[in-house]
Structures are given as C-alpha cells and as structure tokens.
Design a protein around this motif. Structure first.
Motif, mmCIF file in Angstrom:
data_model
loop_
_atom_site.group_PDB
_atom_site.id
_atom_site.type_symbol
_atom_site.label_atom_id
_atom_site.label_comp_id
_atom_site.label_asym_id
_atom_site.label_seq_id
_atom_site.Cartn_x
_atom_site.Cartn_y
_atom_site.Cartn_z
ATOM 1 N N ARG A 158 4.034 5.451 -5.690
ATOM 2 C CA ARG A 158 3.955 5.329 -7.146
ATOM 3 C C ARG A 158 2.938 6.300 -7.734
ATOM 4 N N ARG A 159 1.773 6.384 -7.102
ATOM 5 C CA ARG A 159 0.727 7.282 -7.612
ATOM 6 C C ARG A 159 1.139 8.739 -7.555
ATOM 7 N N ALA A 160 2.002 9.093 -6.615
ATOM 8 C CA ALA A 160 2.434 10.493 -6.473
ATOM 9 C C ALA A 160 3.503 10.874 -7.499
ATOM 10 N N LEU A 161 4.096 9.891 -8.144
ATOM 11 C CA LEU A 161 5.158 10.168 -9.116
ATOM 12 C C LEU A 161 4.572 10.477 -10.488
ATOM 13 N N PRO A 162 5.239 11.353 -11.240
ATOM 14 C CA PRO A 162 4.782 11.602 -12.610
ATOM 15 C C PRO A 162 5.105 10.393 -13.491
ATOM 16 N N ARG A 173 0.825 -1.206 0.000
ATOM 17 C CA ARG A 173 0.000 0.000 0.000
ATOM 18 C C ARG A 173 0.860 1.257 0.000
ATOM 19 N N ALA A 174 1.917 1.234 0.788
ATOM 20 C CA ALA A 174 2.813 2.393 0.848
ATOM 21 C C ALA A 174 3.519 2.602 -0.492
ATOM 22 N N LEU A 175 3.984 1.529 -1.111
ATOM 23 C CA LEU A 175 4.633 1.653 -2.419
ATOM 24 C C LEU A 175 3.651 2.165 -3.468
#
Length: 128
Positions: free
Chosen positions: A45-49, A39-41
């Motif tokens: 991941r979602r926050a990265l462009p 979940r943390a990964l």
C-alpha cells in the motif's frame, strides 16, 4: 472462529475445539500469520501512489484486520515480503516459522498434530 472454520472447512464447533486444544501457542501462530500478511499489505500500500489502488489496498487491510477476510494472493504477497527482508534482522528459522504461520492462517492444516503446528502434539503437551 468463523474465519478459521471457513478456511479450514470445519464447523464453528470444530474451530472452537481446535482453538481450545491448541491453546495460547496456536492462537499466537494465527496472530503471527495475520500480522505477517498485514505487514506485507501495508508495504504494498505504501508503495502505491495516491488513488483507487491504494484505497483498495487500505480496504483489504481493514478487511483482514477486522473481519479476517483474506485478499486474493495473501500468501504470495506475504511470501514476497519475507523474501525481500534481510535475514540479518531475523534468523532463517524465524522466517520459516513465519511462513508456516501464514500458511496455517490462510489454510489451516487438516491434521495440526501431524503437520507439527505449534500448540498441538507431544512436544507441546507431555500427556500425549
């Protein structure tokens, strides 16, 4: 079993015996530890462009989910996720249990009975 053996410094036979002794409660601890890290990964991941870093994070997730390969900093990343979440959605005791599950998944305690890992010890087995 191989991942547990490798991270815990035990043979496959010792890991199998540990899984058998700890039973369903211990397997749940390991599953929760893995799920918290995943979940943390995913959050990272979602926050990265879009791009190579995001793709690398997706590959790290796949490695963790399908091969139990830990990415560098897995425990730190999971801890940061737990720190950032609002306690009102989960009790402090549940957050602490999740932290212990992550720690056990990342580096299994040498003596799970003394460490109080769920599935081991007198509170889980009346015969002890």
């Amino acid at each position: 079993m191989d991942a547990l053996a490798g991270r815990g410094g035990m043979s496959r036979e010792q890991a199998a015996a540990r899984l058998a002794e700890g039973g369903e409660k211990y397997r749940q601890v390991l599953e929760v530890g893995q799920a918290v890290i995943c979940r943390a990964l995913h959050t990272v991941r979602r926050a990265l462009p879009e791009g190579p870093e995001r793709t690398a994070m997706r590959q790290a997730l796949d490695d963790l989910m399908y091969r139990h390969v830990l990415p560098v900093g897995a425990e730190r990343i999971a801890g940061e996720q737990l720190d950032s979440e609002i306690e009102s959605t989960r009790s402090p005791g549940t957050t602490a249990w999740c932290r212990r599950a992550v720690a056990e998944y990342v580096a299994p305690a040498p003596d799970p009975v003394s460490a109080g890992v769920d599935g081991f010890g007198s509170r889980d087995c009346p015969a002890r």
